[in-house]
Motif scaffolding. Structure first.
Motif, short mmCIF file in Angstrom:
data_model
loop_
_atom_site.label_atom_id
_atom_site.label_comp_id
_atom_site.label_asym_id
_atom_site.label_seq_id
_atom_site.Cartn_x
_atom_site.Cartn_y
_atom_site.Cartn_z
N SER A 113 7.76 7.38 2.38
CA SER A 113 7.62 7.40 3.85
C SER A 113 6.28 6.85 4.32
O SER A 113 6.16 6.44 5.48
CB SER A 113 7.81 8.83 4.37
N ASP A 114 5.25 6.82 3.44
CA ASP A 114 3.95 6.31 3.88
C ASP A 114 3.65 4.92 3.32
O ASP A 114 2.51 4.46 3.38
CB ASP A 114 2.83 7.29 3.50
N ASP A 115 4.69 4.26 2.79
CA ASP A 115 4.49 2.92 2.21
C ASP A 115 4.29 1.89 3.32
O ASP A 115 4.93 1.95 4.38
CB ASP A 115 5.69 2.52 1.36
N GLN A 116 3.45 0.89 3.04
CA GLN A 116 3.20 -0.19 3.99
C GLN A 116 3.21 -1.53 3.25
O GLN A 116 2.66 -1.65 2.14
CB GLN A 116 1.84 0.01 4.67
N THR A 124 0.52 7.29 -3.36
CA THR A 124 1.58 8.29 -3.51
C THR A 124 2.90 7.56 -3.77
O THR A 124 3.77 7.49 -2.89
CB THR A 124 1.71 9.16 -2.25
N ASN A 146 0.86 -1.19 0.00
CA ASN A 146 0.00 0.00 0.00
C ASN A 146 0.89 1.23 0.00
O ASN A 146 1.56 1.53 0.99
CB ASN A 146 -0.91 0.01 1.23
N ASP A 147 0.90 1.94 -1.13
CA ASP A 147 1.70 3.16 -1.21
C ASP A 147 0.84 4.39 -0.94
O ASP A 147 1.30 5.52 -1.14
CB ASP A 147 2.38 3.29 -2.56
N ASN A 148 -0.41 4.13 -0.47
CA ASN A 148 -1.35 5.22 -0.18
C ASN A 148 -1.54 6.14 -1.39
O ASN A 148 -1.77 7.35 -1.25
CB ASN A 148 -0.89 6.02 1.04
#
Length: 521
Positions: free
Chosen positions: A496-499, A491, A487-489
């Motif tokens: 920094s917000d990758d999961q 973006t 999940n890169d949200n």
């Protein structure tokens, strides 16, 4: 191809395995299907399970000219007989539980019946009653033996077997008894060992042993009349008073027409790569070729006959967009499958592979395909040869060396693209198996970004790729490694917000029923 209810057949017709003449038609068999050419109108007719055949995988054919019956044998030993507008099935051999090789290797029409050359021996089919008449187990000591061909010559049945050439009188009351058969190989000039084929032409008997052709003389002696060093002999067949010999070597094939003395009267080569069967009818020579379907030779040259179709079966991914259907031929097995990619548009198939586009020769094992519905540009992945882009105008671009795509760590020259998906922003996501960075994205503007799951798996394997409605990327890790979710949200430029999440068997790990994930949908 007219629709059959809601179904249509799209079987491959490129690889031919046999050809025969039946009245005013030439029949050509492939491993998957059958078609005929009307010799007057030059029209092509297809035969398959959609038209009443009982199986798909063909083995051989035979035609009985008096009754007009056509026998079709399948690789699973099932049999169909086409008579007028009927198809009569004889499933006895298929259903019989037998230890041994039941495959039917050849079929011949003799004295109104069909004789099948099988891995067990000879099986005689009653063509009037549509039933098995008898089975002849003729191996040494009464064992099973593979029979390659059977002919009737001078009142004697001659069988080309794995043990050599054998004969028995057609008047013998019990040809099923092995002791009544006489071995001819290994004497009178005929070498010992397997006899691969037989032909009767010009009142003479011809035998193919290894890559040589012999003829039986009136004195009972065999004479070698044809050998071609460097060429593999695939079959022999009659052509009036002469014999057609199908030969091949890497990259080329030919059919020689020879007479009793072995003189070469004609050589047919145009368009041939692996000729496996040939016949002569009305001064025309028809050849079944494993690489180029059915080819006819006449005084003006060579003509190709092949129904429009994909080059081969589709073992890889499928995709449809804007009434255009794509199918890929390869698999992760790494079998160097170069059949490529098939496109169906406006009822016509187009085959993208090295045979039709030499630039694609390095792209083997194409396993995945996707198309952009806005531009009709197709993207396809090779499990070894990189990424291919096909524009709506037909322009081809390969991405591997000198691109952000990464090679397999243990094989620097190998670029494995195992999965493709397009997100809502028209970015192309790429599963890059075995690479240092196993997930790539080619953005709409042409820029590339690279990602890698923070998990250690055997062979760094990555497979099929799917993007869900929330934009999450799901990836199979083949080899029993479960499933990855990224999940890169939405973006991709902001790491920094990758999961990441690894789903496996067992509580607390995703609770998959098995770590062996086969597909995503």
């Amino acid at each position: 191809i007219p629709p059959i209810g809601q179904w249509r057949e799209h079987l491959p017709y490129r690889s031919a395995i046999g050809v025969l003449a039946a009245d005013e038609k030439i029949f050509c068999a492939t491993p998957y299907s059958l078609f005929s050419v009307d010799t007057d109108e030059q029209s092509i007719e297809r035969y398959s399970r959609m038209t009443g055949l009982n199986e798909t995988g063909l083995s051989c054919m035979a035609f009985e000219p008096v009754s007009g019956k056509l026998l079709i044998a399948y690789v699973n030993s099932n049999i169909d007989i086409i008579y007028r507008n009927d198809i009569i099935n004889i499933p006895d051999i298929k259903r019989e539980v037998v230890t041994g090789d039941k495959r039917i290797y050849d079929a011949a029409a003799i004295q109104g019946d069909f004789f099948l050359s099988t891995g067990l021996g000879v099986i005689r089919v009653n063509a009037d009653q549509y039933e098995i008449r008898s089975t002849w187990i003729i191996g040494n000591g009464g064992t099973q033996v593979k029979v390659n061909s059977l002919v009737l010559f001078n009142g004697l049945y001659h069988a080309a077997t794995a043990e050599g050439l054998k004969k028995v009188s057609a008047a013998n009351a019990d040809p099923s008894f092995f002791g009544n058969w006489e071995i001819l190989s290994g004497q009178n000039g005929l070498p010992a060992g397997e006899c691969r084929g037989l032909v009767v032409a010009n009142n003479s008997l011809f035998a193919m042993v290894g890559d040589q052709v012999f003829v039986l003389g009136s004195n009972g002696q065999w004479s070698l009349i044809q050998e071609s060093p460097g060429w593999s002999f695939n079959s022999i067949s009659p052509a009036g008073n002469n014999v057609l010999v199908c030969q091949s070597q890497p990259g080329q094939g030919r059919v020689l027409e020879i007479n009793n003395s072995g003189s070469v009267l004609n050589s047919f080569q145009s368009g041939l790569l692996v000729p496996v069967s040939a016949l002569r009818q009305n001064n025309l020579t028809w050849v079944a070729d494993q690489a180029n379907s059915l080819i006819r030779f006449d005084g003006a040259g060579a003509s190709s006959f092949r129904p429009n179709s994909p080059d081969s079966i589709a073992l890889g991914g499928l995709f449809a967009s804007n009434s255009i259907f794509w199918a890929s031929a390869g698999s992760r097995a790494g079998a160097n499958n170069k059949n490529g990619l098939f496109q169906l548009a406006e009822g016509e198939w187009k085959n993208y592979n090295g045979r039709n586009f030499p630039v694609l020769d390095s792209l083997s094992d194409i396993v995945t395909v996707i198309a952009d519905p806005k531009t009709d540009t197709a993207w396809t992945g090779s499990f070894g040869g990189g990424l291919l882009r096909i524009t709506s105008g037909g322009e081809l671009t390969i991405f591997k060396q000198h691109s952000p795509l990464s090679p397999v760590l243990s094989a620097p020259g190998v670029y494995r693209v195992a999965g493709l998906a397009m997100d809502r922003d028209d970015n192309l996501w790429i599963s890059n198996d075995g690479a240092a960075m196993r997930l790539q994205v080619r953005k709409k503007d042409g820029a590339w970004l690279s990602f890698d799951p923070p998990f250690s798996t055997a062979n760094r394997s990555m497979g099929s790729l799917l993007i869900d409605g929330s934009g999450q990327k799901w990836m199979i890790s083949p080899g029993g490694n479960g499933l990855f979710c990224f999940n890169d949200n939405n973006t991709p430029d902001l790491p920094s917000d990758d999961q990441w999440k690894w789903f496996r068997q067992g509580g607390g790990q995703g609770n998959l029923p098995s770590n062996r994930v086969l597909s995503l949908a």
